[in-house]
Design a protein around this motif. Structure first.
Motif, PDB file in Angstrom:
ATOM      1  N   MET A 186       0.834  -1.205   0.000  1.00 55.85           N
ATOM      2  CA  MET A 186       0.000   0.000   0.000  1.00 55.85           C
ATOM      3  C   MET A 186       0.869   1.257   0.000  1.00 55.85           C
ATOM      4  O   MET A 186       2.012   1.215   0.387  1.00 55.85           O
ATOM      5  CB  MET A 186      -0.891   0.007   1.258  1.00 55.85           C
ATOM      6  CG  MET A 186      -1.944  -1.089   1.259  1.00 55.85           C
ATOM      7  SD  MET A 186      -2.952  -1.070   2.779  1.00 55.85           S
ATOM      8  CE  MET A 186      -4.144   0.208   2.421  1.00 55.85           C
ATOM      9  N   ASP A 190       5.236  -1.651   2.038  1.00 58.43           N
ATOM     10  CA  ASP A 190       4.481  -0.423   1.766  1.00 58.43           C
ATOM     11  C   ASP A 190       5.381   0.669   1.199  1.00 58.43           C
ATOM     12  O   ASP A 190       6.606   0.613   1.340  1.00 58.43           O
ATOM     13  CB  ASP A 190       3.856   0.117   3.078  1.00 58.43           C
ATOM     14  CG  ASP A 190       2.752  -0.780   3.614  1.00 58.43           C
ATOM     15  OD1 ASP A 190       2.082  -1.456   2.808  1.00 58.43           O
ATOM     16  OD2 ASP A 190       2.565  -0.798   4.846  1.00 58.43           O
ATOM     17  N   ASP A 245      -6.682   9.638  -4.824  1.00 57.48           N
ATOM     18  CA  ASP A 245      -6.789   8.794  -6.026  1.00 57.48           C
ATOM     19  C   ASP A 245      -5.765   9.228  -7.079  1.00 57.48           C
ATOM     20  O   ASP A 245      -5.071   8.395  -7.670  1.00 57.48           O
ATOM     21  CB  ASP A 245      -8.204   8.895  -6.610  1.00 57.48           C
ATOM     22  CG  ASP A 245      -9.247   8.245  -5.704  1.00 57.48           C
ATOM     23  OD1 ASP A 245      -8.843   7.464  -4.811  1.00 57.48           O
ATOM     24  OD2 ASP A 245     -10.450   8.520  -5.881  1.00 57.48           O
ATOM     25  N   ASP A 288      -3.306   5.214  -0.703  1.00 57.96           N
ATOM     26  CA  ASP A 288      -4.398   4.348  -0.259  1.00 57.96           C
ATOM     27  C   ASP A 288      -4.977   4.736   1.097  1.00 57.96           C
ATOM     28  O   ASP A 288      -6.129   4.423   1.394  1.00 57.96           O
ATOM     29  CB  ASP A 288      -3.874   2.902  -0.166  1.00 57.96           C
ATOM     30  CG  ASP A 288      -3.356   2.409  -1.505  1.00 57.96           C
ATOM     31  OD1 ASP A 288      -4.163   2.279  -2.432  1.00 57.96           O
ATOM     32  OD2 ASP A 288      -2.128   2.201  -1.611  1.00 57.96           O
ATOM     33  N   ASN A 295      -9.959   6.790   3.925  1.00 57.26           N
ATOM     34  CA  ASN A 295      -9.242   5.779   4.712  1.00 57.26           C
ATOM     35  C   ASN A 295      -8.248   6.450   5.664  1.00 57.26           C
ATOM     36  O   ASN A 295      -7.117   6.719   5.280  1.00 57.26           O
ATOM     37  CB  ASN A 295      -8.483   4.817   3.790  1.00 57.26           C
ATOM     38  CG  ASN A 295      -9.426   4.013   2.909  1.00 57.26           C
ATOM     39  OD1 ASN A 295     -10.637   3.988   3.148  1.00 57.26           O
ATOM     40  ND2 ASN A 295      -8.872   3.359   1.899  1.00 57.26           N
ATOM     41  N   GLN A 323      -7.524  -2.310   7.736  1.00 57.36           N
ATOM     42  CA  GLN A 323      -8.582  -1.402   7.287  1.00 57.36           C
ATOM     43  C   GLN A 323      -9.417  -0.873   8.454  1.00 57.36           C
ATOM     44  O   GLN A 323     -10.642  -0.763   8.358  1.00 57.36           O
ATOM     45  CB  GLN A 323      -9.477  -2.125   6.269  1.00 57.36           C
ATOM     46  CG  GLN A 323      -8.646  -2.779   5.152  1.00 57.36           C
ATOM     47  CD  GLN A 323      -9.459  -3.012   3.909  1.00 57.36           C
ATOM     48  OE1 GLN A 323     -10.591  -3.490   3.972  1.00 57.36           O
ATOM     49  NE2 GLN A 323      -8.901  -2.652   2.770  1.00 57.36           N
TER      50      GLN A 323
END
Lengths: 343, 343, 343, 343
Positions: free
Chosen positions: C1, C32, C91, C96, C120, C302
């Motif tokens: 991520m 990551d 985006d 993320d 997030n 998450q």
């Protein structure tokens, strides 16, 4: 001999180490006896003292403050004051000499007691500001610089994180040594000292040039610094909650002035009393111990009207006249040297 | 001018402050350029260096270690060594002078490069032990004394709680300054230095007299101290796990000897490398900064074969010949002074 | 991520350790990538960020401040603000998730971004005052208490030497944890916190009883403490040099009030920013590192709208709703406990 | 009530703060009287104690060591030992209860005195290693971690300047908490603890991977760590100057082994006793003070055979049986967490 000790004036790291050095040297080398006058000259004029034995100075070199207490009493005032009364008190109690540990005022009084009354006094210079001319350094100064430097180290990260100008006010009423040394050690971007008045415009110029280089400005200012061209109206610090003129420091004045003129967010921190309390640095413990030991030697040399001082790495004896004649100002050459780093 | 900097020998708090002081003074006062040789003289003989700009020295005064790295390489050895090769390397890269920051070995090499090859070198003395004769103090020494003193303060409470004798080994291979100052500052009951060999009997006598006074003895010993009348058989420190003679220190030897002879439980602590790393004290930052600045002035004065030094409160220039001729031993008078406190 | 980090609000020791913990855990455990938003939410709304690689976090655990900078910008304001714009920015840049390190305000904003925009976000609590209810302790608090305690240790010797009352103002706008802990650690004779308003009469009674026991009173006051029964007229701090109401603290108000009513010489020290800058304590480094590491685990779980927190010796995950719902006040039982020591 | 206090086992920062907290709470809240047994259980079995009044605990919270002295005497041994003799001594002197401050051994003895003799004993856990299971943390641990972390910070600069591997041996005979926390706080590249034996090959692999990343490796090792697959022949540390097996630590063993296998110059530092003496951190002062206060409350609750402990932010009371049943090992999950940072 029977020797009386006193500590006078403001707290200073190393006072107890001087007492310990004197007492141990006297007891071990000369079989002396010691008494401690309570609260500076007040203990002298009130004949208020107690015996100090070896056990009393145990572990004292690292202890801040003074076990004898202190005051700002003048030995020429009050019922028991003046050379005649003091000499009588000493005679009555079999005290042969006084070691007076104090600053400008104390040492001047000591000198007058010797000159005018023939009292047996030896001085030990005590000035956290390092403002006495007849000694390279005085104990307490190194500790104060170290504490101020550690504070500056901490303030810098806040300045950097927020892109702010931090103004740190350190001690130094008449001379700028603490500001000079802590400012050099902490990498200050401006150092403001009593010996070098500056205009607010010069200061703001420095601050802005630091921001232009992409850094957060850190200004170290001695409490005795004065702004050049500052009108009386602005030099007082406003009124307090009771309508009295405030005793706020130059730091509290400077930060808002810098912010107003440059638009750079500015905050002040006044270090104040934390610079003068607590455990002395190793440097100050060694210096204070040696001065205390040397003061006892001076007593046995009958060096009345003299004080002990540091010259290079040696402890010497100088006349109180020389010591109290002039302030130990930061020379222009030392300021110019420091200014290269920020100017 | 284009000036090359190098740091050589063991880590010492203040190395980076010297570099910063030199670079800022050079850039601001003289429009100099700087390169840093990597890993001491090795960077010189291998032409391994990089440019140092103002941004590189930002925040460096408080940082321990050296951004240039260090080694014990000798500039007279190897393919690129010797005055001729070095002069050629300097010419090839347009470097006008070298500022060499190091101890006895580095400064002796620097002097030879000047004398034998006419290389433009200025020295900055670096000795944490304070063993160079031509300067009152050297940067790093004050920090080492402070760290040792804080350790002694901590060890004392353990000694007192358990009624034990604590032996603390501090740095000082040839001279006893760190032991002398930290021992005085920490209130040690015995200070053992290379300049003053003692028999184990004398040491045990001191230790026992402390216990007789109801206290827990604290002995500070410099790593270079030797026991008088010690046979070879006892002076090595046993064999290690691989059967090789151990490199253990005098502290590890003394504690069991004291315990065996006096019956007083004894423990040693070897401070080792923690005395030489990390952030410098404010005193050392100021001294190192001033030495670095003065070294650049010396370069512009073409004071080749000289080094900068502290005398009283002034930075002066002295010849490397004078500086490397004799060790700065603790004089007997200073040891006797300290001994009054414990003897 | 690909994870974006931001630090928001006031400086706090341990911010960089959180960043390091997060980046190392992410790179090593999860492969990551990381970016750092500059100056808190401002970097988010202005899409101002840069990549953070492993090398960037080297040596960061002990460094004060934040390498990302900070601000008090609100993510719902300005051109790029609000959930929609922020989601688009994320985006566009392939980011993320966001790890937001900040206090009450930041975490409330984070929760709204999750609730209202489905962004997030995972939170890391940052409050030097320790005022967030959902964590036992927050990083930075231990360091602030340690600094305040060391300052109190130093001030005590000055109080004792001069027989003065010292008033120390520490941080704590809404809760009194720093005052409570540093006051207990430093042996204060009165601790004044926002949760427990007192009248000036009660305070003076405490101060006088200390003097009656032969000691020099030391009062620790949190900046958010209010005097009970204090009229508005007295609660402002006078006017500054420009005639504006002064922003002086409660400490500056209390000291003269105590002196006026009791006749005991009183001085104040305002510790201010030195409590929030500089190197974190070992406790805070460990806590901050663990929180940073756990925040990355929470991202991979998450756990949007959650924050990491300390419970006993474990790092747990709690909802931001719970975390921002109530302040972590000093309970009356803890104040009563402390009061036994001075009351 | 009349309560007897004792401190037993090794020195630990916070012992005096426990004493002060107990005495102040007892005197002020319950009108208790206190006596202090000299040198741990030895004072109990020899009826050697003295009265402690309020004045005796003045300024004690920041003082290292223990004013009561300590020993490793067992209360079941000797002429005055065993429950019957102790009960008689307590009765003879009108002492109602004992507060025993000590580690595993002391608390086990305390439990037996309660179980077998009905003696009124309450325990206060003292373990600098943090090895007792029934408390989140024990006082002294935080101070030891802080001292070790500061040492690691200093050693790192030397490692970096010389490209050396530094091995630091910290306390932790049976559990690795000090190594774990100081290693995380100091950014160690390998942490070696008793709970996780490793082969010398694994260690050397870590060390080499650090060098490959261009850094100087720093290894923190707990004194109780053992090398997996190490033959007895290599596990002893050689012979000392008197031909006896040496008591050298694992650090002294590891450094030469690493150097031999990797060719990377390696040096060890054994922190030793400096971790356990001197002034406690603010965290430890608060914890110790609260434990001391709670122990007195436990006495008034007649919680014999119980000890006070920290759970989250609360002080609770747990049975000595629970407390002495199991060691507080570093869980594998905590080691794995730390290993991410270096593994």
């Amino acid at each position: 001999m029977k020797i009386g000790l006193l500590t006078s004036g403001g707290d200073c790291p190393g006072l107890n180490a001087v007492i310990r050095g004197a007492v141990l040297n006297g007891i071990i080398s000369h079989d002396d006896e010691f008494v401690g006058f309570r609260n500076g000259w007040r203990g002298v004029v009130e004949a208020d003292f107690e015996e100090i034995v070896r056990h009393d100075v145990r572990g004292l070199s690292k202890q801040g403050g003074t076990i004898l207490g202190s005051s700002r009493t003048n030995p020429f005032e009050g019922e028991g004051g003046g050379p005649e009364n003091i000499q009588r008190m000493l005679d009555d109690n079999g005290i042969d000499a006084i070691i007076a540990i104090g600053g400008e005022g104390t040492l001047t009084a000591a000198r007058r007691l010797v000159d005018e009354g023939g009292i047996n006094v030896v001085g030990v210079p005590k000035t956290i500001d390092n403002d006495l001319a007849a000694t390279d350094y005085s104990f307490g100064f190194d500790t104060a610089v170290q504490i101020a430097t550690e504070a500056i180290d901490r303030l810098r990260t806040t300045a950097d994180s927020h892109g702010r100008c931090m103004v740190v006010e350190v001690m130094g009423r008449h001379v700028g040594w603490i500001a000079l040394h802590s400012g050099m050690a902490g990498g200050a971007h401006a150092i403001l000292i009593p010996e070098q008045p500056k205009t607010i415009d010069e200061i703001c110029e420095w601050v802005e040039s630091v921001v232009d280089r992409g850094r957060a400005p850190l200004v170290v200012v001695a409490e005795g610094f004065t702004l050049e061209g500052m009108s009386e109206a602005h030099s007082h610090k406003g009124l307090d909650a009771f309508g009295r003129p405030r005793l706020g420091g130059i730091g509290e004045l400077l930060a808002p002035m810098i912010e107003e003129r440059t638009g750079i967010e500015s905050r002040e921190t006044v270090l104040g009393h934390i610079q003068r309390g607590g455990a002395p640095s190793a440097f100050d413990r060694v210096l204070a111990t040696r001065l205390g030991m040397a003061a006892v030697s001076a007593v046995h040399d009958q060096a009345w009207g003299q004080m002990v001082s540091l010259r290079g790495t040696d402890i010497e004896v100088v006349s109180l006249q020389e010591a109290t004649g002039a302030l130990n100002h930061v020379p222009a050459s030392r300021y110019d040297e420091a200014k290269i780093l920020f100017g």
